[in-house]
Structures are given as structure tokens and as C-alpha cells.
Scaffold this motif. Structure first.
Motif, PDB file in Angstrom:
ATOM      1  N   GLN A  65      51.006  24.095 -25.104  1.00 23.73           N
ATOM      2  CA  GLN A  65      49.736  23.564 -25.602  1.00 23.73           C
ATOM      3  C   GLN A  65      48.737  24.685 -25.856  1.00 23.73           C
ATOM      4  OE1 GLN A  65      48.236  20.260 -23.362  1.00 23.73           O
ATOM      5  NE2 GLN A  65      46.979  19.593 -25.068  1.00 23.73           N
ATOM      6  N   MET A  66      48.699  25.682 -24.989  1.00 27.34           N
ATOM      7  CA  MET A  66      47.823  26.831 -25.218  1.00 27.34           C
ATOM      8  C   MET A  66      48.216  27.589 -26.489  1.00 27.34           C
ATOM      9  SD  MET A  66      47.234  28.480 -21.441  1.00 27.34           S
ATOM     10  CE  MET A  66      46.190  27.685 -20.212  1.00 27.34           C
ATOM     11  N   SER A  67      49.492  27.502 -26.864  1.00 26.67           N
ATOM     12  CA  SER A  67      49.965  28.156 -28.083  1.00 26.67           C
ATOM     13  C   SER A  67      49.700  27.330 -29.328  1.00 26.67           C
ATOM     14  CB  SER A  67      51.468  28.436 -27.969  1.00 26.67           C
ATOM     15  OG  SER A  67      51.755  29.310 -26.910  1.00 26.67           O
ATOM     16  N   GLY A  68      49.157  26.135 -29.165  1.00 21.04           N
ATOM     17  CA  GLY A  68      48.922  25.266 -30.302  1.00 21.04           C
ATOM     18  C   GLY A  68      50.127  24.439 -30.688  1.00 21.04           C
ATOM     19  N   LEU A  69      51.133  24.384 -29.801  1.00 20.93           N
ATOM     20  CA  LEU A  69      52.337  23.602 -30.049  1.00 20.93           C
ATOM     21  C   LEU A  69      52.230  22.237 -29.382  1.00 20.93           C
ATOM     22  CD1 LEU A  69      54.967  26.395 -29.313  1.00 20.93           C
ATOM     23  CD2 LEU A  69      54.221  25.606 -31.569  1.00 20.93           C
ATOM     24  N   GLN A  70      53.005  21.291 -29.882  1.00 20.37           N
ATOM     25  CA  GLN A  70      53.099  19.986 -29.212  1.00 20.37           C
ATOM     26  C   GLN A  70      53.668  20.217 -27.821  1.00 20.37           C
ATOM     27  OE1 GLN A  70      54.089  17.373 -27.771  1.00 20.37           O
ATOM     28  NE2 GLN A  70      54.103  15.542 -29.014  1.00 20.37           N
TER      29      GLN A  70
ATOM     30  N   ILE B 135      55.295  30.717 -34.655  1.00 16.70           N
ATOM     31  CA  ILE B 135      54.376  29.661 -34.229  1.00 16.70           C
ATOM     32  C   ILE B 135      52.943  29.939 -34.671  1.00 16.70           C
ATOM     33  CG2 ILE B 135      55.828  29.213 -32.211  1.00 16.70           C
ATOM     34  CD1 ILE B 135      53.503  30.416 -30.528  1.00 16.70           C
ATOM     35  N   ASN B 136      52.659  31.144 -35.141  1.00 19.48           N
ATOM     36  CA  ASN B 136      51.301  31.484 -35.563  1.00 19.48           C
ATOM     37  C   ASN B 136      51.041  31.178 -37.037  1.00 19.48           C
ATOM     38  OD1 ASN B 136      50.405  32.793 -33.006  1.00 19.48           O
ATOM     39  ND2 ASN B 136      52.116  34.161 -33.480  1.00 19.48           N
ATOM     40  N   ARG B 137      52.024  30.670 -37.730  1.00 18.81           N
ATOM     41  CA  ARG B 137      51.841  30.276 -39.130  1.00 18.81           C
ATOM     42  C   ARG B 137      51.484  28.797 -39.223  1.00 18.81           C
ATOM     43  NH1 ARG B 137      52.855  33.649 -43.068  1.00 18.81           N
ATOM     44  NH2 ARG B 137      54.047  35.552 -42.688  1.00 18.81           N
ATOM     45  N   TYR B 138      50.704  28.448 -40.234  1.00 14.41           N
ATOM     46  CA  TYR B 138      50.420  27.036 -40.489  1.00 14.41           C
ATOM     47  C   TYR B 138      51.705  26.292 -40.833  1.00 14.41           C
ATOM     48  CZ  TYR B 138      45.420  28.036 -40.517  1.00 14.41           C
ATOM     49  OH  TYR B 138      44.150  28.401 -40.152  1.00 14.41           O
ATOM     50  N   SER B 139      52.595  26.952 -41.562  1.00 15.85           N
ATOM     51  CA  SER B 139      53.867  26.349 -41.935  1.00 15.85           C
ATOM     52  C   SER B 139      54.999  27.258 -41.499  1.00 15.85           C
ATOM     53  CB  SER B 139      53.950  26.136 -43.451  1.00 15.85           C
ATOM     54  OG  SER B 139      55.264  25.746 -43.816  1.00 15.85           O
ATOM     55  N   PRO B 140      55.916  26.777 -40.681  1.00 11.04           N
ATOM     56  CA  PRO B 140      57.048  27.622 -40.276  1.00 11.04           C
ATOM     57  C   PRO B 140      57.941  27.984 -41.448  1.00 11.04           C
ATOM     58  CG  PRO B 140      57.388  25.350 -39.578  1.00 11.04           C
ATOM     59  CD  PRO B 140      55.976  25.433 -40.072  1.00 11.04           C
TER      60      PRO B 140
ATOM     61  N   ASN C 129      64.642  19.971 -31.468  1.00  7.64           N
ATOM     62  CA  ASN C 129      63.189  20.091 -31.445  1.00  7.64           C
ATOM     63  C   ASN C 129      62.791  20.993 -30.287  1.00  7.64           C
ATOM     64  OD1 ASN C 129      60.608  19.730 -32.347  1.00  7.64           O
ATOM     65  ND2 ASN C 129      60.498  17.546 -31.944  1.00  7.64           N
ATOM     66  N   GLY C 130      61.652  21.623 -30.411  1.00  9.79           N
ATOM     67  CA  GLY C 130      61.104  22.392 -29.299  1.00  9.79           C
ATOM     68  C   GLY C 130      61.783  23.740 -29.117  1.00  9.79           C
ATOM     69  N   THR C 131      61.549  24.354 -27.952  1.00 15.03           N
ATOM     70  CA  THR C 131      62.127  25.636 -27.591  1.00 15.03           C
ATOM     71  C   THR C 131      63.481  25.382 -26.961  1.00 15.03           C
ATOM     72  OG1 THR C 131      59.911  26.498 -27.188  1.00 15.03           O
ATOM     73  CG2 THR C 131      61.750  27.758 -26.294  1.00 15.03           C
TER      74      THR C 131
END
Length: 448
Positions: free
Chosen positions: A269-274, A323-328, A430-432
Motif C-alpha cells: 500500500q505504501m508503494s501505491g499497489l493494491q 510499479i512506478n509507472r502509471y501503466s506497466p 496477480n500480485g508479487t
């Protein structure tokens, strides 16, 4: 447990008994004053802060401090390879038929057998009133919990390191205020308890804290690295916890790893991920977790207990989603958007310009050859018994799903992310998660 014999290379891809427990002491390695160890023994806690370190000290900030050194190992190993037993009985464990005693099926929906006590249905393990013993009870237990302690030690150091390394201004620029830093400090404090717990369940040969070599240079890279590291730390425990001989140890370990699961969600969540994008968490074998962890351990003090688990060659996902891009879909295809070449290095955070739009389901990869030095003091060696890779295995939720591997050159190739669902609309990918190459699409289930 999941068979490891066919895996060639591996990568973590981004994204009730009422009795006194073991002595509650702070533990950190072997106490020379202890000549035997039992339920009433205690180990003293100490972080690795030797008086004469050959490396420069990192200056802490804002009242936080870090370990004396973070960087690569520059010496020569005095021993190499995983720990071995006096003998090894076979090259692999052969599959067996269903357990002949696993026959219970309740068609009535009510207790079928006499209750040993009121409100206590018949069955269960460790339910007969025997006093619990909160100690490892086999080599499998010892090696598994020792791996877990290596993980707890790095988390204790890692959580502190970013707090000491980065300024208030850098945290603010990354969108993390003082409340976030306080929460990370609390999670670091949690790791002292986890390391204490595991040390006491191992005894006097519990591994000591080591020195580490981290890949990040920015706050967002640090947080991304933590969400990846806690992912394999958590999944590495789910993979073995129900195979432990000591169910008492498993009980306390579950109460520890449940906290780690919360940590991983917070870092996402701190990384801006779900923070919670799957229905089930995945369990991995110990050698997968050790392969991911070992590359970030620089060196360990003399006589630190070594591990028996395998180190696989590294698999590099060249267009692993940044993860820092608006679009992967805009992640570069050449691996340049990882901060380094190690197995779970975070995404670069200083993105400049735009890249070609890709098919998000197609992944290019390269993999290292075996026999590479890795881990503490460069004293472990990567190995595999697999042949040429034929499949990519995607390990997530309740599934291990295969897709064809298409070679494109020497130790390079690509595959497409498989489509599938666990239940309903819950996608299997999905996810890591863990991704690996294999020469066999072996059928496995979560308990294996």
C-alpha cells in the motif's frame, strides 16, 4: 512438499494448548556460556556490532540508526556449498499413494466418535493434554526455522536501514509522512520479537545476525524491496509450516508469520499497489525462499550456522512491471528498469521518458548458468539438476501453472502469462509471486 528437482532458475516477480511457551528471551546466536540447551535455558540478544569493523559506518538520521555496513563481500570464502548430513539416502523422494488412514468423511454433519471431554470433538493432534515442548524436533524443523531466522534478521536490519538512510525530505517526496515512518519503526520492533522467538525454538546454534547488501538508493525503491522481501519471507513459511514435526513450533511460527503478512500488505500500500489482490496466499519450498534471500546477505560472523537448502540460478525477468509507472505496459523490455540484476531487486524510481508499449502478458527473460557463488561470504553455490528449460512455472494462490518457454538465444527466451481462475473471477496470476523455469510440467498441489 513441492518437488524441487526439476527447477532450473527462480525469481520473485513483482509485483490451542494452554501452557507456558518457550522462555521469552531475546536471542541472537550462540552463547558460549551455554553447554547444553533445554526448555529452561535462555540465550542473550545481541545485534552484530563488532568493535572493529573493516567497513565504514552509516550515519543514522532522525534518531534512527542502521548496521555498521551494507555492501558486497570482498573476502574469500573458507567453506562452500550447502550444509550436508553424514549421508544422503536418495537423489529424490519418490511419490507415494494416498495416506491409507485418510478415510474420514462425515455424511451426518454431527460428531461421529465419542468426545474425550465436553465440547471437545474427537481427533486433532496435540489435544490429549500432553505438555507442549516449544522446540524444533527434527533436522527438517531445525533447517526450516533457521531459514526463518535468517529472514527475520534481515528484516530487522532492512526496516531500520531505510529510516536511518533517508531524510525527512526524501520521505515526504515519496509521499510518506512521519506516521508512515513510525509504523515502519514499529514493524522493525516486531522483528526483534520474531527473532527472539525463533532463536529460542532453535537453541544455542541459532544463526546470528549478518551483514547485508541492499539494492536501493531511493525511498520508493526501499519500500518496493521490502514488499518483495516480505512476500518471499511469508510464502517461504507457508510452504513448510504444516510439514514441521513440532506442531508447537508451528503454532508460534504461525502467530509470527501472520504479522509478516500484514507487513507485506502495508508495504504494498505504501508503494501505491493494491494491498490485497488475491484470495489465497501462496506457499513456497524453503530452497525457493533461500535462493531469493541469500543474494542479499553479504557476510556472516564466523561460525554462523549454515543452511542445507539449495540455491537455484537466478532468473531475470527483463520486462518485469515497473510499479512506478502509471501503466506497466510502458516498462522497458531490456531489464533496465530494475535497479540491479539480483533476484528480487526493486523497480527503478527515477523514470525518465517514455518507452514502447508492450503486450503486458508477454515476458522476456534470461537466466544464469549454475555454479555461481552466492550468499553469505560468497560461500554457497547455485545448482540445478534440470535439463534445458521447457516451461515457465507461475506459483500463486493455490496453483502452480505452466506456460511454454520459447528459447530465443543462449540462456534467453520468453513466455506468455497464462490465463486461468482459482474460483469465480479470481485470476490465478496477480500480485508479487514466484516464477521459475523447469524442464518438466510436474503436477503438484499446495501441500506438496
Amino acid at each position: 512438499m513441492l518437488s524441487e528437482a526439476s527447477f532450473l532458475a527462480i525469481l520473485a516477480a513483482a509485483p490451542a494448548a494452554l501452557a507456558a511457551p518457550a522462555p521469552q528471551v531475546a536471542g541472537g546466536g550462540s552463547d558460549p556460556s551455554v553447554t547444553s540447551f533445554g526448555p529452561d535455558q535462555q540465550l542473550s540478544f545481541s545485534l552484530q556490532t563488532p568493535a572493529a569493523s573493516p567497513y565504514p559506518v552509516i550515519v543514522g538520521q532522525n534518531g534512527y540508526s542502521s548496521a555498521t555496513y551494507h555492501g558486497p563481500y570482498s573476502g574469500t570464502p573458507t567453506t562452500t556449498g550447502a550444509e550436508n548430513a553424514p549421508t544422503t539416502l536418495a537423489a529424490s523422494i519418490a511419490p507415494q499413494p494416498l495416506n491409507p488412514t485418510a478415510t474420514y468423511y462425515n455424511t451426518a454433519g454431527v460428531p461421529l466418535n465419542p468426545m474425550p471431554a465436553p465440547y471437545t470433538p474427537a481427533g486433532g493432534l496435540g489435544t490429549n493434554g500432553t505438555l507442549p515442548r516449544y522446540m524444533v524436533n527434527s533436522d527438517f524443523d531445525f533447517e526450516s526455522i533457521a531459514l526463518g531466522l535468517y529472514q527475520e534478521w534481515i528484516e530487522l536490519d532492512l526496516f531500520h536501514d531505510g529510516l536511518a538512510r533517508f531524510s525527512d525530505e526524501q520521505f515526504t517526496a515519496a509521499g510518506l509522512g512521519p506516521e508512515a515512518r513510525s509504523l515502519i519503526q514499529f514493524m522493525a520492533d516486531q522483528e526483534t520479537g520474531h527473532a527472539t522467538l525463533l532463536t529460542n525454538m532453535l537453541g544455542e546454534r541459532a544463526p546470528k545476525q549478518c551483514y547485508y547488501d541492499y539494492p536501493y538508493t531511493a525511498v520508493r525503491e526501499w519500500v518496493d524491496f521490502m514488499q518483495r522481501l516480505t512476500r518471499f519471507g511469508e510464502s517461504g513459511v507457508w510452504g513448510f509450516i504444516n510439514h514441521l514435526d513440532s506442531r508447537e513450533v508451528g503454532q508460534l511460527l504461525a502467530q509470527s508469520i501472520a504479522t509478516e503478512a500484514r507487513q507485506q500488505q502495508i508495504f504494498r500500500q505504501m508503494s501505491g499497489l493494491q494491498p490485497m489482490n488475491v484470495w489465497f496466499e501462496n506457499g513456497w519450498p524453503q530452497s525457493w525462499a533461500w535462493t531469493m534471500l541469500a543474494q542479499y546477505i553479504s557476510y556472516c560472523p564466523e561460525n554462523t550456522t549454515r543452511l542445507a537448502w539449495q540455491n537455484f540460478p537466478t532468473l531475470h525477468i527483463l520486462n518485469n512491471a515497473n510499479i512506478n509507472r502509471y501503466s506497466p505496459n510502458d516498462t522497458a523490455q531490456d531489464g533496465s528498469e530494475n535497479v540491479g540484476s539480483r533476484i528480487t531487486d526493486p523497480s527503478v524510481s527515477n523514470i525518465t521518458g517514455s518507452c514502447e508499449n508492450l503486450n503486458v502478458t508477454g515476458y522476456g527473460c534470461a537466466y544464469d548458468s549454475p555454479n555461481q557463488p552466492v550468499g553469505p561470504n560468497n560461500s554457497y553455490v547455485t545448482s540445478t539438476t534440470a535439463g534445458a528449460p521447457k516451461f515457465v512455472a507461475w506459483s500463486q494462490q493455490l496453483n502452480l501453472t505452466y506456460s511454454p518457454f520459447v528459447p530465443t538465444g543462449n540462456n534467453t527466451g520468453f513466455s506468455y502469462q497464462p490465463l486461468g481462475f482459482v474460483y469465480g473471477n479470481d485470476g490465478i496470476i496477480n500480485g508479487t509471486m514466484a516464477v521459475m523455469l523447469t524442464d518438466l510440467d510436474l503436477f503438484v498441489t499446495p501441500f506438496k
